[in-house]
Design a protein around this motif. Structure first.
Motif, PDB file in Angstrom:
ATOM      1  N   LYS A  51       0.829  -1.208   0.000  1.00  7.50           N
ATOM      2  CA  LYS A  51       0.000   0.000   0.000  1.00  7.50           C
ATOM      3  C   LYS A  51       0.863   1.258   0.000  1.00  7.50           C
ATOM      4  N   MET A  52       1.947   1.227   0.786  1.00  7.25           N
ATOM      5  CA  MET A  52       2.848   2.388   0.823  1.00  7.25           C
ATOM      6  C   MET A  52       3.484   2.622  -0.547  1.00  7.25           C
ATOM      7  N   THR A  53       3.849   1.558  -1.230  1.00  4.56           N
ATOM      8  CA  THR A  53       4.420   1.677  -2.575  1.00  4.56           C
ATOM      9  C   THR A  53       3.389   2.274  -3.524  1.00  4.56           C
ATOM     10  N   GLU A  54       2.146   1.801  -3.428  1.00 11.83           N
ATOM     11  CA  GLU A  54       1.079   2.333  -4.274  1.00 11.83           C
ATOM     12  C   GLU A  54       0.839   3.812  -3.983  1.00 11.83           C
ATOM     13  N   ILE A  55       0.821   4.164  -2.709  1.00 10.11           N
ATOM     14  CA  ILE A  55       0.591   5.554  -2.319  1.00 10.11           C
ATOM     15  C   ILE A  55       1.735   6.430  -2.812  1.00 10.11           C
ATOM     16  N   GLN A  56       2.950   5.924  -2.709  1.00 17.29           N
ATOM     17  CA  GLN A  56       4.111   6.678  -3.200  1.00 17.29           C
ATOM     18  C   GLN A  56       3.980   6.928  -4.698  1.00 17.29           C
ATOM     19  N   GLY A  57       3.562   5.912  -5.436  1.00 22.69           N
ATOM     20  CA  GLY A  57       3.366   6.067  -6.871  1.00 22.69           C
ATOM     21  C   GLY A  57       2.292   7.101  -7.185  1.00 22.69           C
ATOM     22  N   GLU A  58       1.194   7.052  -6.436  1.00 23.21           N
ATOM     23  CA  GLU A  58       0.120   8.030  -6.636  1.00 23.21           C
ATOM     24  C   GLU A  58       0.605   9.437  -6.298  1.00 23.21           C
ATOM     25  N   LYS A  59       1.393   9.548  -5.245  1.00 21.11           N
ATOM     26  CA  LYS A  59       1.931  10.849  -4.844  1.00 21.11           C
ATOM     27  C   LYS A  59       2.814  11.420  -5.958  1.00 21.11           C
ATOM     28  N   GLU A  60       3.634  10.579  -6.553  1.00 24.68           N
ATOM     29  CA  GLU A  60       4.513  11.038  -7.629  1.00 24.68           C
ATOM     30  C   GLU A  60       3.697  11.513  -8.832  1.00 24.68           C
ATOM     31  N   VAL A  61       2.628  10.803  -9.158  1.00 24.26           N
ATOM     32  CA  VAL A  61       1.758  11.209 -10.268  1.00 24.26           C
ATOM     33  C   VAL A  61       1.138  12.567  -9.972  1.00 24.26           C
ATOM     34  N   VAL A  62       0.636  12.743  -8.760  1.00 22.50           N
ATOM     35  CA  VAL A  62       0.022  14.022  -8.374  1.00 22.50           C
ATOM     36  C   VAL A  62       1.057  15.136  -8.436  1.00 22.50           C
ATOM     37  N   MET A  63       2.259  14.869  -7.941  1.00 19.54           N
ATOM     38  CA  MET A  63       3.302  15.899  -7.948  1.00 19.54           C
ATOM     39  C   MET A  63       3.676  16.295  -9.381  1.00 19.54           C
ATOM     40  N   ARG A  64       3.749  15.331 -10.297  1.00 17.90           N
ATOM     41  CA  ARG A  64       4.037  15.658 -11.702  1.00 17.90           C
ATOM     42  C   ARG A  64       2.926  16.510 -12.306  1.00 17.90           C
ATOM     43  N   LYS A  65       1.688  16.166 -11.988  1.00 19.60           N
ATOM     44  CA  LYS A  65       0.560  16.938 -12.522  1.00 19.60           C
ATOM     45  C   LYS A  65       0.559  18.356 -11.968  1.00 19.60           C
ATOM     46  N   VAL A  66       0.849  18.489 -10.687  1.00 23.26           N
ATOM     47  CA  VAL A  66       0.917  19.817 -10.078  1.00 23.26           C
ATOM     48  C   VAL A  66       2.032  20.627 -10.727  1.00 23.26           C
ATOM     49  N   LYS A  67       3.175  20.001 -10.950  1.00 30.22           N
ATOM     50  CA  LYS A  67       4.303  20.706 -11.600  1.00 30.22           C
ATOM     51  C   LYS A  67       3.907  21.144 -13.010  1.00 30.22           C
ATOM     52  N   THR A  68       3.224  20.275 -13.732  1.00 32.74           N
ATOM     53  CA  THR A  68       2.775  20.625 -15.083  1.00 32.74           C
ATOM     54  C   THR A  68       1.830  21.823 -15.039  1.00 32.74           C
ATOM     55  N   ILE A  69       0.918  21.811 -14.099  1.00 29.78           N
ATOM     56  CA  ILE A  69      -0.020  22.934 -13.955  1.00 29.78           C
ATOM     57  C   ILE A  69       0.738  24.215 -13.613  1.00 29.78           C
ATOM     58  N   LEU A  70       1.678  24.131 -12.680  1.00 27.86           N
ATOM     59  CA  LEU A  70       2.454  25.318 -12.310  1.00 27.86           C
ATOM     60  C   LEU A  70       3.266  25.847 -13.499  1.00 27.86           C
ATOM     61  N   ASP A  71       3.843  24.925 -14.274  1.00 28.11           N
ATOM     62  CA  ASP A  71       4.578  25.347 -15.468  1.00 28.11           C
ATOM     63  C   ASP A  71       3.656  26.084 -16.446  1.00 28.11           C
ATOM     64  N   LYS A  72       2.452  25.603 -16.635  1.00 28.88           N
ATOM     65  CA  LYS A  72       1.489  26.248 -17.517  1.00 28.88           C
ATOM     66  C   LYS A  72       1.116  27.638 -17.012  1.00 28.88           C
ATOM     67  N   VAL A  73       0.933  27.743 -15.675  1.00 27.27           N
ATOM     68  CA  VAL A  73       0.590  29.034 -15.067  1.00 27.27           C
ATOM     69  C   VAL A  73       1.749  30.015 -15.261  1.00 27.27           C
ATOM     70  N   GLU A  74       2.962  29.546 -15.099  1.00 29.96           N
ATOM     71  CA  GLU A  74       4.150  30.409 -15.296  1.00 29.96           C
ATOM     72  C   GLU A  74       4.216  30.909 -16.736  1.00 29.96           C
ATOM     73  N   LYS A  75       3.906  30.028 -17.700  1.00 29.08           N
ATOM     74  CA  LYS A  75       3.940  30.429 -19.108  1.00 29.08           C
ATOM     75  C   LYS A  75       2.881  31.497 -19.393  1.00 29.08           C
ATOM     76  N   ILE A  76       1.738  31.339 -18.777  1.00 24.08           N
ATOM     77  CA  ILE A  76       0.664  32.314 -18.984  1.00 24.08           C
ATOM     78  C   ILE A  76       1.050  33.668 -18.392  1.00 24.08           C
ATOM     79  N   GLU A  77       1.648  33.662 -17.221  1.00 24.57           N
ATOM     80  CA  GLU A  77       2.029  34.904 -16.547  1.00 24.57           C
ATOM     81  C   GLU A  77       3.284  35.492 -17.157  1.00 24.57           C
ATOM     82  N   GLY A  78       4.105  34.687 -17.736  1.00 23.39           N
ATOM     83  CA  GLY A  78       5.406  35.115 -18.230  1.00 23.39           C
ATOM     84  C   GLY A  78       5.356  35.773 -19.531  1.00 23.39           C
TER      85      GLY A  78
END
Length: 78
Positions: A51-78
């Motif tokens: 379960k911890m391995t699965e949760i870690q994998g899910e956390k990594e997916v969420v973190m990548r998606k958040v980073k992608t969203i932040l990158d998009k926001v930076e491009k819009i503001e930049g």
């Protein structure tokens, strides 16, 4: 020889052997109970690790998606 093999001495020896056998059975039963408990705990530990391995994998997916969203926001503001 009578003293060594007298009824009283044999009776005492028999009582001691009976006590040892009863003690052995008790220890054996306790050991089996503990082995069973250890096996159950090891199985639970494996499940928790999975379960911890699965949760870690899910956390990594969420973190990548958040980073992608932040990158998009930076491009819009930049």
């Amino acid at each position: 020889m009578e003293g060594l093999f007298g009824d009283n001495r044999l009776g005492e020896l028999e009582e001691k052997i009976d006590a040892l056998v009863a003690n052995y059975k008790g220890v054996k039963a306790e050991r089996e109970k503990l082995v069973s408990k250890i096996e159950a705990l090891e199985a639970e530990n494996r499940e928790l690790k999975q379960k911890m391995t699965e949760i870690q994998g899910e956390k990594e997916v969420v973190m990548r998606k958040v980073k992608t969203i932040l990158d998009k926001v930076e491009k819009i503001e930049g």
